[in-house]
Design a protein around this motif. Structure first.
Motif, PDB file in Angstrom:
ATOM      1  N   LYS A  40      43.700  40.116  34.279  1.00  0.00           N
ATOM      2  CA  LYS A  40      42.494  40.452  33.773  1.00  0.00           C
ATOM      3  C   LYS A  40      41.600  39.474  32.808  1.00  0.00           C
ATOM      4  CE  LYS A  40      41.258  44.052  30.397  1.00  0.00           C
ATOM      5  NZ  LYS A  40      40.303  44.673  31.125  1.00  0.00           N
ATOM      6  N   GLU A  93      49.804  51.755  36.501  1.00  0.00           N
ATOM      7  CA  GLU A  93      48.758  52.839  36.056  1.00  0.00           C
ATOM      8  C   GLU A  93      48.001  52.239  34.930  1.00  0.00           C
ATOM      9  OE1 GLU A  93      46.747  56.114  36.105  1.00  0.00           O
ATOM     10  OE2 GLU A  93      48.332  55.709  37.628  1.00  0.00           O
ATOM     11  N   ARG A  96      45.264  50.048  36.115  1.00  0.00           N
ATOM     12  CA  ARG A  96      44.199  50.765  36.847  1.00  0.00           C
ATOM     13  C   ARG A  96      43.394  51.408  36.014  1.00  0.00           C
ATOM     14  NH1 ARG A  96      47.790  53.474  40.209  1.00  0.00           N
ATOM     15  NH2 ARG A  96      48.242  51.970  41.832  1.00  0.00           N
ATOM     16  N   GLU A  97      44.133  51.950  34.831  1.00  0.00           N
ATOM     17  CA  GLU A  97      43.102  52.721  33.821  1.00  0.00           C
ATOM     18  C   GLU A  97      42.307  51.459  33.104  1.00  0.00           C
ATOM     19  OE1 GLU A  97      45.310  54.497  30.943  1.00  0.00           O
ATOM     20  OE2 GLU A  97      46.181  56.052  32.326  1.00  0.00           O
ATOM     21  N   ASP A  99      41.002  48.740  34.383  1.00  0.00           N
ATOM     22  CA  ASP A  99      40.046  48.291  35.461  1.00  0.00           C
ATOM     23  C   ASP A  99      38.879  49.295  35.494  1.00  0.00           C
ATOM     24  OD1 ASP A  99      41.722  46.055  35.789  1.00  0.00           O
ATOM     25  OD2 ASP A  99      42.568  46.648  37.657  1.00  0.00           O
ATOM     26  N   ASP A 100      39.312  50.588  35.194  1.00  0.00           N
ATOM     27  CA  ASP A 100      38.192  51.665  35.448  1.00  0.00           C
ATOM     28  C   ASP A 100      37.602  51.850  34.172  1.00  0.00           C
ATOM     29  OD1 ASP A 100      39.275  52.140  38.159  1.00  0.00           O
ATOM     30  OD2 ASP A 100      40.532  53.885  37.390  1.00  0.00           O
ATOM     31  N   GLY A 101      38.078  50.957  33.160  1.00  0.00           N
ATOM     32  CA  GLY A 101      37.251  51.297  31.724  1.00  0.00           C
ATOM     33  C   GLY A 101      37.736  52.586  30.894  1.00  0.00           C
ATOM     34  N   GLY A 102      39.019  52.739  31.174  1.00  0.00           N
ATOM     35  CA  GLY A 102      39.574  53.942  30.502  1.00  0.00           C
ATOM     36  C   GLY A 102      40.196  53.547  29.482  1.00  0.00           C
TER      37      GLY A 102
END
Length: 113
Positions: A40, A93, A96-97, A99-102
């Motif tokens: 990241k 997980e 991924r969150e 990376d998705d801006g979550g």
């Protein structure tokens, strides 16, 4: 009887293997979490260092140590419940969150200090 004796000796020795290892490297959660932080923070360097290709070798000692204590035919413990498997799924997980801006992000990823 001989099998149980040798296995018991191996498991005792296995517990001592990680005694002198720095806490940052004692578990899959720690090692993989550090690699995700690196990915990241420095994506270009992460790719150039081929970290994704090196991850299996980085994680192998921790995985092997946990697998030594696994007797799939007798203890009823499934592979999916092992610490290294659950850790990889959870960390992936969270990554991924992030990376998705979550929700995930640095505060969500588990690392060790």
């Amino acid at each position: 009887a001989e099998y149980r004796k040798i296995r018991g000796e191996l498991l005792r020795e296995e517990k001592q293997l990680m005694d002198d290892v720095k806490s940052d490297y004692k578990s899959v959660t720690c090692v993989y979490g550090r690699m995700l932080e690196w990915r990241k923070a420095f994506p270009k360097q992460y790719r150039e260092a081929y970290v994704a290709l090196s991850l299996p070798r980085l994680l192998a000692p921790n995985v092997r140590l946990e697998m030594m204590d696994w007797e799939p035919l007798t203890d009823g413990k499934s592979l999916e419940t092992m610490e290294w498997v659950t850790s990889l799924f959870q960390q992936q997980e969270l990554a991924r969150e992030a990376d998705d801006g979550g929700g995930g992000g640095k505060r969500g990823m588990k690392t060790c200090s």
